[in-house]
Motif scaffolding. Structure first.
Motif, PDB file in Angstrom:
ATOM      1  N   ALA A 246       7.550   4.805   8.695  1.00  0.00           N
ATOM      2  CA  ALA A 246       7.947   3.914   7.610  1.00  0.00           C
ATOM      3  C   ALA A 246       6.932   3.044   7.121  1.00  0.00           C
ATOM      4  CB  ALA A 246       9.242   3.283   7.937  1.00  0.00           C
ATOM      5  N   CYS A 247       6.009   2.916   7.694  1.00  0.00           N
ATOM      6  CA  CYS A 247       4.704   2.067   7.387  1.00  0.00           C
ATOM      7  C   CYS A 247       4.283   2.220   5.926  1.00  0.00           C
ATOM      8  CB  CYS A 247       3.538   2.086   8.718  1.00  0.00           C
ATOM      9  SG  CYS A 247       2.258   0.678   8.321  1.00  0.00           S
ATOM     10  N   HIS A 248       3.995   1.077   5.537  1.00  0.00           N
ATOM     11  CA  HIS A 248       3.334   1.220   4.211  1.00  0.00           C
ATOM     12  C   HIS A 248       2.637  -0.105   3.868  1.00  0.00           C
ATOM     13  CE1 HIS A 248       7.328  -0.772   3.890  1.00  0.00           C
ATOM     14  NE2 HIS A 248       6.858  -1.480   3.027  1.00  0.00           N
ATOM     15  N   HIS A 249       1.747  -0.651   5.206  1.00  0.00           N
ATOM     16  CA  HIS A 249       1.395  -1.867   5.187  1.00  0.00           C
ATOM     17  C   HIS A 249      -0.089  -1.766   5.032  1.00  0.00           C
ATOM     18  CE1 HIS A 249       5.423  -2.686   6.058  1.00  0.00           C
ATOM     19  NE2 HIS A 249       5.350  -4.026   6.060  1.00  0.00           N
ATOM     20  N   CYS A 250      -0.678  -0.965   4.473  1.00  0.00           N
ATOM     21  CA  CYS A 250      -2.252  -0.549   4.344  1.00  0.00           C
ATOM     22  C   CYS A 250      -2.635  -2.070   3.658  1.00  0.00           C
ATOM     23  CB  CYS A 250      -2.782   0.461   3.524  1.00  0.00           C
ATOM     24  SG  CYS A 250      -1.654   2.060   3.882  1.00  0.00           S
TER      25      CYS A 250
ATOM     26  N   CYS B 213      -2.167   7.715  10.898  1.00  0.00           N
ATOM     27  CA  CYS B 213      -1.485   7.236  10.040  1.00  0.00           C
ATOM     28  C   CYS B 213       0.161   7.151  10.355  1.00  0.00           C
ATOM     29  CB  CYS B 213      -1.366   7.249   8.672  1.00  0.00           C
ATOM     30  SG  CYS B 213      -0.414   6.758   7.368  1.00  0.00           S
ATOM     31  N   ASN B 214       0.771   6.225  10.750  1.00  0.00           N
ATOM     32  CA  ASN B 214       2.152   6.256  10.826  1.00  0.00           C
ATOM     33  C   ASN B 214       2.547   7.067  12.177  1.00  0.00           C
ATOM     34  OD1 ASN B 214       4.226   4.960   9.155  1.00  0.00           O
ATOM     35  ND2 ASN B 214       3.225   5.951   7.789  1.00  0.00           N
ATOM     36  N   SER B 215       1.529   7.174  13.174  1.00  0.00           N
ATOM     37  CA  SER B 215       1.997   8.201  14.252  1.00  0.00           C
ATOM     38  C   SER B 215       2.480   6.893  15.137  1.00  0.00           C
ATOM     39  CB  SER B 215       0.588   8.505  14.831  1.00  0.00           C
ATOM     40  OG  SER B 215      -0.141   7.376  15.091  1.00  0.00           O
TER      41      SER B 215
ATOM     42  N   GLY C 120       0.678  -1.153  -0.009  1.00  0.00           N
ATOM     43  CA  GLY C 120      -0.117  -0.062  -0.161  1.00  0.00           C
ATOM     44  C   GLY C 120       1.045   1.134  -0.017  1.00  0.00           C
ATOM     45  N   TYR C 121       0.388   2.367   0.500  1.00  0.00           N
ATOM     46  CA  TYR C 121       0.920   3.633   0.463  1.00  0.00           C
ATOM     47  C   TYR C 121       1.168   4.303  -0.746  1.00  0.00           C
ATOM     48  CZ  TYR C 121       2.904   6.793   4.128  1.00  0.00           C
ATOM     49  OH  TYR C 121       3.181   7.914   4.908  1.00  0.00           O
ATOM     50  N   ASN C 122       2.165   4.775  -1.248  1.00  0.00           N
ATOM     51  CA  ASN C 122       2.339   5.238  -2.453  1.00  0.00           C
ATOM     52  C   ASN C 122       3.653   5.089  -3.090  1.00  0.00           C
ATOM     53  OD1 ASN C 122       3.949   7.184  -1.232  1.00  0.00           O
ATOM     54  ND2 ASN C 122       2.971   8.968  -1.927  1.00  0.00           N
TER      55      ASN C 122
ATOM     56  N   MET D  10      -3.759  -4.975   8.601  1.00  0.00           N
ATOM     57  CA  MET D  10      -3.376  -5.085  10.076  1.00  0.00           C
ATOM     58  C   MET D  10      -2.722  -3.635  10.284  1.00  0.00           C
ATOM     59  SD  MET D  10      -1.690  -8.505   9.133  1.00  0.00           S
ATOM     60  CE  MET D  10      -0.782  -9.095  10.387  1.00  0.00           C
ATOM     61  N   CYS D  11      -3.247  -2.531   9.989  1.00  0.00           N
ATOM     62  CA  CYS D  11      -2.896  -1.289  10.209  1.00  0.00           C
ATOM     63  C   CYS D  11      -3.050  -1.002  11.829  1.00  0.00           C
ATOM     64  CB  CYS D  11      -3.858  -0.137   9.745  1.00  0.00           C
ATOM     65  SG  CYS D  11      -3.623   1.433   9.908  1.00  0.00           S
ATOM     66  N   PRO D  12      -1.638  -0.828  12.255  1.00  0.00           N
ATOM     67  CA  PRO D  12      -1.425  -0.562  13.657  1.00  0.00           C
ATOM     68  C   PRO D  12      -2.570   0.608  14.454  1.00  0.00           C
ATOM     69  CG  PRO D  12       0.491  -0.612  12.719  1.00  0.00           C
ATOM     70  CD  PRO D  12      -0.480  -0.466  11.783  1.00  0.00           C
ATOM     71  N   VAL D  13      -2.917   1.534  13.656  1.00  0.00           N
ATOM     72  CA  VAL D  13      -3.732   2.472  14.060  1.00  0.00           C
ATOM     73  C   VAL D  13      -5.117   2.462  13.787  1.00  0.00           C
ATOM     74  CG1 VAL D  13      -1.649   4.197  14.328  1.00  0.00           C
ATOM     75  CG2 VAL D  13      -2.914   3.989  12.301  1.00  0.00           C
ATOM     76  N   GLY D  14      -5.572   1.372  13.231  1.00  0.00           N
ATOM     77  CA  GLY D  14      -6.886   1.117  13.055  1.00  0.00           C
ATOM     78  C   GLY D  14      -7.476   1.969  11.825  1.00  0.00           C
ATOM     79  N   ILE D  15      -6.723   2.399  10.982  1.00  0.00           N
ATOM     80  CA  ILE D  15      -7.303   3.428   9.737  1.00  0.00           C
ATOM     81  C   ILE D  15      -7.561   2.356   8.413  1.00  0.00           C
ATOM     82  CG2 ILE D  15      -6.655   5.213   8.030  1.00  0.00           C
ATOM     83  CD1 ILE D  15      -5.113   6.461  10.400  1.00  0.00           C
ATOM     84  N   ALA D  16      -6.541   1.708   8.038  1.00  0.00           N
ATOM     85  CA  ALA D  16      -6.332   0.871   6.800  1.00  0.00           C
ATOM     86  C   ALA D  16      -6.640  -0.545   7.366  1.00  0.00           C
ATOM     87  CB  ALA D  16      -5.374   1.062   5.948  1.00  0.00           C
ATOM     88  N   THR D  17      -7.918  -0.801   7.907  1.00  0.00           N
ATOM     89  CA  THR D  17      -8.305  -2.072   8.421  1.00  0.00           C
ATOM     90  C   THR D  17      -9.764  -2.369   8.377  1.00  0.00           C
ATOM     91  OG1 THR D  17      -7.798  -3.646  10.123  1.00  0.00           O
ATOM     92  CG2 THR D  17      -7.979  -1.579  10.788  1.00  0.00           C
TER      93      THR D  17
ATOM     94  N   ALA E  95      -4.502  13.568   4.649  1.00  0.00           N
ATOM     95  CA  ALA E  95      -5.410  13.461   5.587  1.00  0.00           C
ATOM     96  C   ALA E  95      -5.509  12.222   6.624  1.00  0.00           C
ATOM     97  CB  ALA E  95      -6.869  13.447   4.749  1.00  0.00           C
ATOM     98  N   MET E  96      -5.039  11.083   5.911  1.00  0.00           N
ATOM     99  CA  MET E  96      -4.742   9.772   6.865  1.00  0.00           C
ATOM    100  C   MET E  96      -3.659   9.956   7.721  1.00  0.00           C
ATOM    101  SD  MET E  96      -5.369   6.464   4.493  1.00  0.00           S
ATOM    102  CE  MET E  96      -3.653   6.034   4.418  1.00  0.00           C
ATOM    103  N   ILE E  97      -2.626  10.889   7.327  1.00  0.00           N
ATOM    104  CA  ILE E  97      -1.453  11.093   8.360  1.00  0.00           C
ATOM    105  C   ILE E  97      -2.032  11.826   9.547  1.00  0.00           C
ATOM    106  CG2 ILE E  97       0.888  12.111   8.728  1.00  0.00           C
ATOM    107  CD1 ILE E  97       1.415  11.022   5.877  1.00  0.00           C
TER     108      ILE E  97
ATOM    109  N   ASP F 271       2.989  -3.173  17.267  1.00  0.00           N
ATOM    110  CA  ASP F 271       2.322  -3.686  16.176  1.00  0.00           C
ATOM    111  C   ASP F 271       2.909  -3.329  15.047  1.00  0.00           C
ATOM    112  OD1 ASP F 271       0.607  -4.840  17.849  1.00  0.00           O
ATOM    113  OD2 ASP F 271      -1.043  -3.233  17.948  1.00  0.00           O
ATOM    114  N   TYR F 272       3.517  -2.232  14.733  1.00  0.00           N
ATOM    115  CA  TYR F 272       4.444  -1.749  13.684  1.00  0.00           C
ATOM    116  C   TYR F 272       5.398  -2.750  13.600  1.00  0.00           C
ATOM    117  CZ  TYR F 272       2.120   2.876  13.194  1.00  0.00           C
ATOM    118  OH  TYR F 272       1.623   4.241  12.973  1.00  0.00           O
ATOM    119  N   HIS F 273       6.267  -3.262  14.618  1.00  0.00           N
ATOM    120  CA  HIS F 273       7.216  -3.942  14.574  1.00  0.00           C
ATOM    121  C   HIS F 273       6.915  -5.527  14.107  1.00  0.00           C
ATOM    122  CE1 HIS F 273       9.422  -1.012  17.369  1.00  0.00           C
ATOM    123  NE2 HIS F 273       9.744  -0.880  16.186  1.00  0.00           N
TER     124      HIS F 273
HETATM  125  S1  SF4 Z   1      -1.147   0.638   7.595  1.00  0.00           S
HETATM  126 FE1  SF4 Z   1      -2.126   2.059   8.759  1.00  0.00          FE
HETATM  127  S2  SF4 Z   1      -0.205   3.220   9.753  1.00  0.00           S
HETATM  128 FE2  SF4 Z   1       0.403   1.978   7.907  1.00  0.00          FE
HETATM  129  S3  SF4 Z   1       0.513   3.044   6.202  1.00  0.00           S
HETATM  130 FE3  SF4 Z   1      -1.470   2.168   6.262  1.00  0.00          FE
HETATM  131  S4  SF4 Z   1      -2.639   3.593   7.098  1.00  0.00           S
HETATM  132 FE4  SF4 Z   1      -0.577   4.276   7.716  1.00  0.00          FE
END
Ligand code: SF4
Lengths: 473, 230
Positions: free
Chosen positions: A385-389, A367-369, A68-70, A393-400, A361-363, A375-377
């Motif tokens: 550095a997260c790009h795992h949308c 996102c990536n906070s 994911g990500y860009n 398994m988004c650690p902050v609950g956004i892309a999940t 807007a996600m950030i 959970d990021y680890h």
């Molecule tokens: S998985 Fe969550 S924290 Fe990671 S890049 Fe996607 S939105 Fe951001």
């Protein structure tokens, strides 16, 4: 199979185990001991550690990688290659803290066909991100934040959520080629209808949502079996070329009784032609998404190696509208890698009427906070550095779509953060506009910019800093 | 139900559609004349009523229909009944490309042949074709049935989700990830009942049901953990 080689060839020896294929003997765990080298960290310009890692991953997987990500292509130019040249002796600046600068943005009024053009308080709105890619809570938070800022959001391809419609005072409804859940009721609930012919992150391909995120609610809205990989169609089901699209646009106008504008969204590839065609086909608003545009999931190669940067797409898009005499009729919205008010202001100066922000807007939302670091680890990454949308398994609950993870989105706090971010970047735009002597952000112009590199000048036609003329071939 | 005649000719298509809505909402059944194969006739029709196009129509006739009974006397262009969620559309002649594209419910009955990509991306509902299907019938169709009494062209049932393509005649070739299965007796009964409802002759048909082989369904997430690799 469509994409697999699907080989029936049999080795003259037993098929290796997955562990063997994955070099699980430890061969890639560390550097082979040897004498110190001047090239301890490698030196090849072709075989960088990243390139080597990619080849090894492909050799193990037997297919392309998805994330994911860009765009991670380091060669992609950024808006930082441009700088503003505020008013000095030839122009008068406006008082930065005192005088006002209008930000009202009206989109879709130019054709004169639409009863309710989109009137926004700021020239920025939230890009299409689907429910499915994002959690319902994230969509709601973004919607409320945008509403408080007097701007709008867009459904994305997953259909229209009730919570989202409620949260977003203004909501654009997407009609992607897959047309998930598109019916008359939802069409008539929308404030704008967006026909999607492509997106910047992966132009020339359809949407992608991996099975991990196709949970029950998502599968219901998309009429899909739960757990499948949703690979959306890339071509619209009921039109092919521009002439047909014109008929489609007329159909949508009739279905909404000419109440709301029709947007056509595309990835930036050949903007000089594509934008002209969309305008001629009858769009009220053309949305041009640069190669830096984000996504919930895409084959990595498409993210890094397709499309042209937003920076280079805006001028030809504006020129296309001028060439066909539609510059005042059709609104131009751009997106792709826009981070702050500075980037927004540069887009406006280059010729956009408004911009969309997605990843930013996600950030803002979280996102990536730097929370839930464990959970990021666990995903093999870290905050920032997260790009795992794509994993869901988004650690902050956004892309999940995981209910437990989704609880990490505090809708109220998230909405307020999105609102404050929109406020802040809108202020940044007015600050730059006033420094350039403009009483409206829409008066920003190419002359207010200078390029810091030959490349940026060549891409945009903006004069080179110091030389005061654009780079020409 | 009184009948209202609305002439199309070269008049403004927006006004014509408004007249359809007003007439249907007032409880009239509508007969449409001088259709000239115009595009976008009868878009976004209401939950009930009857409209008869006495001629041929262009693209998107009955598009986004929510429940009206639509009848086309001759042929229909592309995207007939696209995204419809209810009602019945009957085409006495041929129907062009993408008949019933992305439809969410209701029934389309084509008495002639259908062009390519019939039922593309359909989400539910039925399409009954008395003639033949063009290429890629049912392309990426999610749910619902496409039932052809004639033959199917190349790449039939390409990249299907859970939709079914029923073919009584020959199948030129199957699309990607498609397979032919023997339908269950009760499924055949269901199809026969639908055909009977449409007044089609009851007789034995050698049905082939095309469904997804499901190999593409999990193409990306065959091994979910491997996505963490990147
Ligand atoms: S998985 Fe969550 S924290 Fe990671 S890049 Fe996607 S939105 Fe951001």
């Amino acid at each position: 199979m469509a994409d697999d080689l699907n080989s029936t060839y049999e080795y003259p020896f037993p098929m290796p185990s997955e562990e063997e294929v994955a070099y699980s003997d430890g061969a890639i765990k560390g550097r082979t001991p040897g004498s110190p080298s001047a090239y301890d960290k490698g030196g090849s310009t072709r075989w960088t550690p990243d390139a080597i890692a990619e080849v090894q991953a492909l050799a193990q997987l037997g297919r392309y990688q998805v994330r994911g990500y860009n765009c991670f292509n380091q060669r992609m130019p950024t808006f930082d290659d441009l700088t503003f040249v505020p008013a000095t002796m030839t122009r008068l600046p406006l008082e930065g803290y005192r005088e006002s600068c209008d930000m009202t943005t009206v989109l879709g009024a130019g054709t004169g066909l639409v009863e309710r053009p989109l009137e926004l308080k700021i020239p920025i709105y939230i890009a299409s991100m689907s429910f499915g890619a994002l959690s319902a809570s994230a969509k709601a938070a973004i919607g409320y934040g945008a509403s408080k800022a007097g701007t709008m959001t867009c459904t994305g391809e997953g259909g229209m959520l009730e919570d989202e419609r409620e949260a977003s005072q203004k909501l654009v409804y997407q009609l992607t080629p897959a047309r998930y859940g598109v019916d008359l009721e939802h069409i008539r609930k929308a404030d704008g209808l967006e026909l999607v012919v492509g997106q910047g992150a992966k132009p020339g391909t359809g949407g992608l949502l991996l099975g991990m995120k196709v949970v029950e609610r998502v599968s219901k809205m998309r009429s899909l079996p739960a757990g499948v990989d949703q690979r959306s169609t890339v071509r619209h089901p009921d039109f092919l070329g521009a002439d047909d699209m014109a008929v489609k646009i007329e159909e949508l106008r009739i279905a909404t009784n000419y109440k709301v504008p029709i947007l056509v969204k595309m990835g930036a590839t050949r903007p000089r032609f594509d934008v002209a065609i969309a305008a001629k086909a009858g769009a009220d608003i053309v949305v041009l998404d640069g190669a830096e545009g984000g996504t919930g999931a895409s084959p990595e190669l498409l993210l890094n190696h397709t499309g042209i940067p937003c920076l280079s797409a805006i001028r030809p898009a504006r020129q296309a509208l001028e060439d066909c005499g539609m510059s005042d009729k059709v609104s131009l919205v751009v997106s792709g890698g826009i981070r702050t008010g500075v980037d927004v202001a540069k887009c406006l100066a280059l010729g956009a009427d408004a911009v969309m922000i997605g990843t930013a807007a996600m950030i803002a939302l979280g996102c990536n906070s730097p929370r839930y670091e464990k959970d990021y680890h666990a995903l093999g990454t870290s905050p920032g550095a997260c790009h795992h949308c794509h994993t869901g398994m988004c650690p902050v609950g956004i892309a999940t779509q995981n209910k437990e993870l989704e609880k990490r989105v505090n809708i109220a706090a998230g909405a307020e953060r999105v609102y404050r971010f929109l406020t802040a970047i809108a202020m940044e735009v007015t600050m730059l506009a006033k420094a350039c002597g403009k009483s409206s952000v829409h008066n920003l112009e190419v002359e207010d910019l200078r390029a810091l590199s030959f490349e940026a000048s060549a891409f945009t036609g903006v004069k080179m800093a110091g030389l005061d003329r654009a780079f020409t071939w | 139900m009184s009948e209202k005649v609305i002439q199309v000719g070269h008049r403004d298509i927006r006004i014509i559609n408004q007249e359809f809505l007003e007439a249907l909402e007032a409880g009239h059944s509508v007969v449409v004349t001088d259709t000239l194969s115009r595009h976008n006739l009868g878009v976004g029709l209401p939950r009930s009523g009857k409209i008869h196009f006495d001629g041929s129509v262009g693209y998107y006739c009955g598009g986004l229909n929510t429940g009206t009974d639509v009848r086309v006397e001759n042929n229909a262009g592309w995207g007939t009944g696209e995204a419809m969620s209810g009602g019945i559309i009957t085409v006495n002649g041929y129907s062009g490309m993408s008949t019933g594209a992305a439809m969410l419910g209701g029934l389309i009955h084509v008495k002639g042949d259908c062009g390519p990509r019939c039922g593309v991306a359909m989400k539910a509902g039925d399409i009954v074709v008395e003639g033949n299907l063009g290429y890629q019938a049912g392309f990426m169709a999610h749910r619902g049935r496409i039932i052809a009494l004639g033959s199917a062209g190349p790449s039939c049932g390409d990249a299907l989700w859970e939709a079914e393509v029923w073919v009584a005649g020959d199948i030129e070739s199957l699309g990607v990830d498609a397979k032919i299965v023997e339908p269950e007796a009760e499924e055949v009964e269901g199809v026969d009942a639908l055909l009977k409802q449409l007044g089609l002759e009851e007789r034995f048909r050698d049905w082939r049901k095309i469904v997804s082989e499901q190999k593409l369904w999990y193409f990306e997430s065959r091994d979910a953990n491997s996505w963490l690799m990147i």
